[in-house]
Design an enzyme around this catalytic site. Structure first.
Site, PDB file in Angstrom:
ATOM      1  N   ASN A  31      -6.336  -7.569  -7.481  1.00 14.96           N
ATOM      2  CA  ASN A  31      -6.354  -6.291  -8.402  1.00 14.96           C
ATOM      3  C   ASN A  31      -4.960  -5.876  -8.399  1.00 14.96           C
ATOM      4  OD1 ASN A  31      -6.623  -3.723  -9.478  1.00 14.96           O
ATOM      5  ND2 ASN A  31      -7.335  -2.835  -7.768  1.00 14.96           N
ATOM      6  N   LYS A  64      -3.616  -3.679 -10.297  1.00 14.75           N
ATOM      7  CA  LYS A  64      -3.337  -2.340 -10.639  1.00 14.75           C
ATOM      8  C   LYS A  64      -2.504  -2.433 -11.968  1.00 14.75           C
ATOM      9  CE  LYS A  64      -4.724  -1.219  -6.128  1.00 14.75           C
ATOM     10  NZ  LYS A  64      -4.824  -0.316  -5.037  1.00 14.75           N
ATOM     11  N   HIS A  86     -13.456   1.958  -8.923  1.00  8.84           N
ATOM     12  CA  HIS A  86     -12.405   1.956  -7.855  1.00  8.84           C
ATOM     13  C   HIS A  86     -11.775   3.507  -7.542  1.00  8.84           C
ATOM     14  CE1 HIS A  86      -8.572   1.210  -6.062  1.00  8.84           C
ATOM     15  NE2 HIS A  86      -8.789   0.007  -6.004  1.00  8.84           N
ATOM     16  N   GLU A 113     -14.397  -0.304   0.093  1.00  8.25           N
ATOM     17  CA  GLU A 113     -13.112  -0.038   0.179  1.00  8.25           C
ATOM     18  C   GLU A 113     -12.913   1.366   0.663  1.00  8.25           C
ATOM     19  OE1 GLU A 113     -10.367  -2.459  -2.596  1.00  8.25           O
ATOM     20  OE2 GLU A 113     -11.180  -1.015  -3.688  1.00  8.25           O
ATOM     21  N   GLY A 146      -4.013   0.716   0.218  1.00 11.79           N
ATOM     22  CA  GLY A 146      -2.606   0.954  -0.146  1.00 11.79           C
ATOM     23  C   GLY A 146      -1.628   1.568   1.200  1.00 11.79           C
ATOM     24  N   SER A 206      -5.791  -2.506   2.396  1.00 11.71           N
ATOM     25  CA  SER A 206      -4.494  -3.347   2.948  1.00 11.71           C
ATOM     26  C   SER A 206      -5.032  -4.712   3.561  1.00 11.71           C
ATOM     27  CB  SER A 206      -4.319  -2.073   4.139  1.00 11.71           C
ATOM     28  OG  SER A 206      -3.772  -0.965   3.644  1.00 11.71           O
ATOM     29  N   GLY A 215      -5.136  -5.711  -3.281  1.00 12.28           N
ATOM     30  CA  GLY A 215      -4.212  -4.792  -4.260  1.00 12.28           C
ATOM     31  C   GLY A 215      -2.951  -5.507  -3.828  1.00 12.28           C
ATOM     32  N   GLY A 216      -2.051  -4.579  -3.207  1.00 12.75           N
ATOM     33  CA  GLY A 216      -0.751  -4.758  -2.703  1.00 12.75           C
ATOM     34  C   GLY A 216      -0.435  -6.366  -2.605  1.00 12.75           C
TER      35      GLY A 216
END
Ligand code: PGA
Length: 255
Positions: free
Chosen positions: A11, A13, A101, A170, A176, A214, A235-236
Site C-alpha cells: 500500500n 498510500k 483503511h 490492522e 506506521g 509495521s 505500508g512504509g
C-alpha cells in the site's frame, strides 16, 4: 487443512508517482530474484494517478503483479468532484481495491455504512475488496477489540453474500508506528475474525486474513509463521522494492 491463498500486498498510500518511483519500482521487482508462486498473490496499490501506468508496467513484467486501487467512491457516477467510481477502476483493469483503511476511517470520516456500500458495489462488479478492520489503542485497552471487529465485519459485509474478499487485520495503533502487535494478539484476533465470519454466514476457514501494521523485513518471517496469518498488507516497508521482495520471500518460504 484448507490451503488458503497467501498475499503480499503493498500500500503505497500517497507516495510514489510516475517520475518519483513507479518505473524504478517495477524495474527493481523485475531485477530481483522474485518469481511467482501460485500460492502467493503479489498486489501493489499505487495512487490513482499512476494506476494506468502501473497496469501497463505489470503487463510487461516478468512477475505476475495485480494492481489495486486504494479507494473508490460508493456512487455509480455523478457530481462528486475528485472521486473515482467502480466502473472507472474496472475500465482500467483493476481487480482489487483497499476498503475501510483506518486512515480513511480516521481522516475522511468513513463510516461502516459507507464502507459496506463500497464492499457491495465492488463485489457486484467482480472486483475483490481488501477489507481493512482493526481496533484503536483505546478500544484495545478498554477490552473492546472483539466488539469492534465484530461491528466492522458485521456492518461492513452486510448484504455482500459469501463472495470473494480479502480481510486485512490492522490494529490502528500498529500502523506506521513501528509497533507490531504481539504474536498472541495477532493469533487471537485472526481467530476471532474467523469465528465472526463463520457466525455471519461466511466460511472463515476459506477467507485469507492478512496482518498489517509495521510489517518489515525484520519481523515478517516470524509474523508469517503465526497461526491464521495468510500474508501482509504493507505500508512504509513496501515503498522500497527490495524490502517488499524480501518480505515476499518469507511468505513464499512459509507455504
Ligand atoms: P505500515 O502501514 O506498514 O506502514 O504500518 C500498513 C497499512 O497502513 O496498511
Amino acid at each position: 487443512m484448507i490451503n488458503r491463498k497467501r498475499y503480499c500486498i503493498a500500500n503505497f498510500k500517497m507516495n510514489l508517482g510516475f517520475q518519483s518511483g513507479i518505473m524504478n519500482y517495477f524495474s527493481d521487482l523485475n531485477n530481483s530474484s522474485v518469481r511467482n508462486n501460485s500460492s502467493v498473490g503479489i498486489i501493489i496499490s499505487p495512487p490513482f494517478t499512476v494506476l494506468n501506468q502501473s497496469i501497463a508496467l505489470s503487463e510487461i513484467s516478468k512477475i505476475d503483479i495485480d494492481i489495486a486501487a486504494q479507494n473508490v467512491n460508493d456512487n455509480d457516477s455523478g457530481a462528486f468532484t475528485g472521486e473515482v467510481s467502480v466502473r472507472m477502476l474496472a475500465d482500467c483493469g483493476i481487480g482489487h481495491v483497499i476498503v475501510g483503511h483506518s486512515e480513511r476511517r480516521a481522516y475522511f470520516n468513513e463510516s461502516n455504512k459507507e464502507i459496506n456500500k463500497k464492499n457491495q458495489i465492488l463485489i457486484k462488479s467482480g472486483i475483490t475488496p481488501i477489507f481493512c478492520i482493526g481496533e484503536t489503542l483505546d478500544q484495545r485497552q478498554n477490552n473492546l477489540t472483539k466488539i469492534t471487529l465484530k461491528e466492522q465485519l458485521t456492518k461492513g459485509l452486510n448484504g455482500t453474500g459469501n463472495k470473494e474478499i480479502i480481510i486485512a487485520y490492522e490494529p490502528v495503533w500498529a500502523i506506521g508506528t513501528g509497533k507490531t502487535a504481539t504474536s498472541e494478539m495477532i493469533i487471537e484476533a485472526h481467530q476471532m475474525i474467523r469465528n465472526i465470519l463463520n457466525d455471519i454466514g461466511f466460511d472463515g476457514e476459506k477467507i485469507s486474513i492478512l496482518y498489517g501494521g509495521s510489517v518489515n523485513r525484520n519481523n515478517a518471517k516470524e509474523l508469517i509463521g503465526l497461526e491464521g496469518v495468510d500474508g501482509f498488507l504493507i505500508g512504509g516497508a513496501s515503498l522500497d522494492a527490495k524490502h517488499f521482495c524480501d518480505i515476499y520471500k518469507f511468505i513464499e518460504e512459509s507455504v
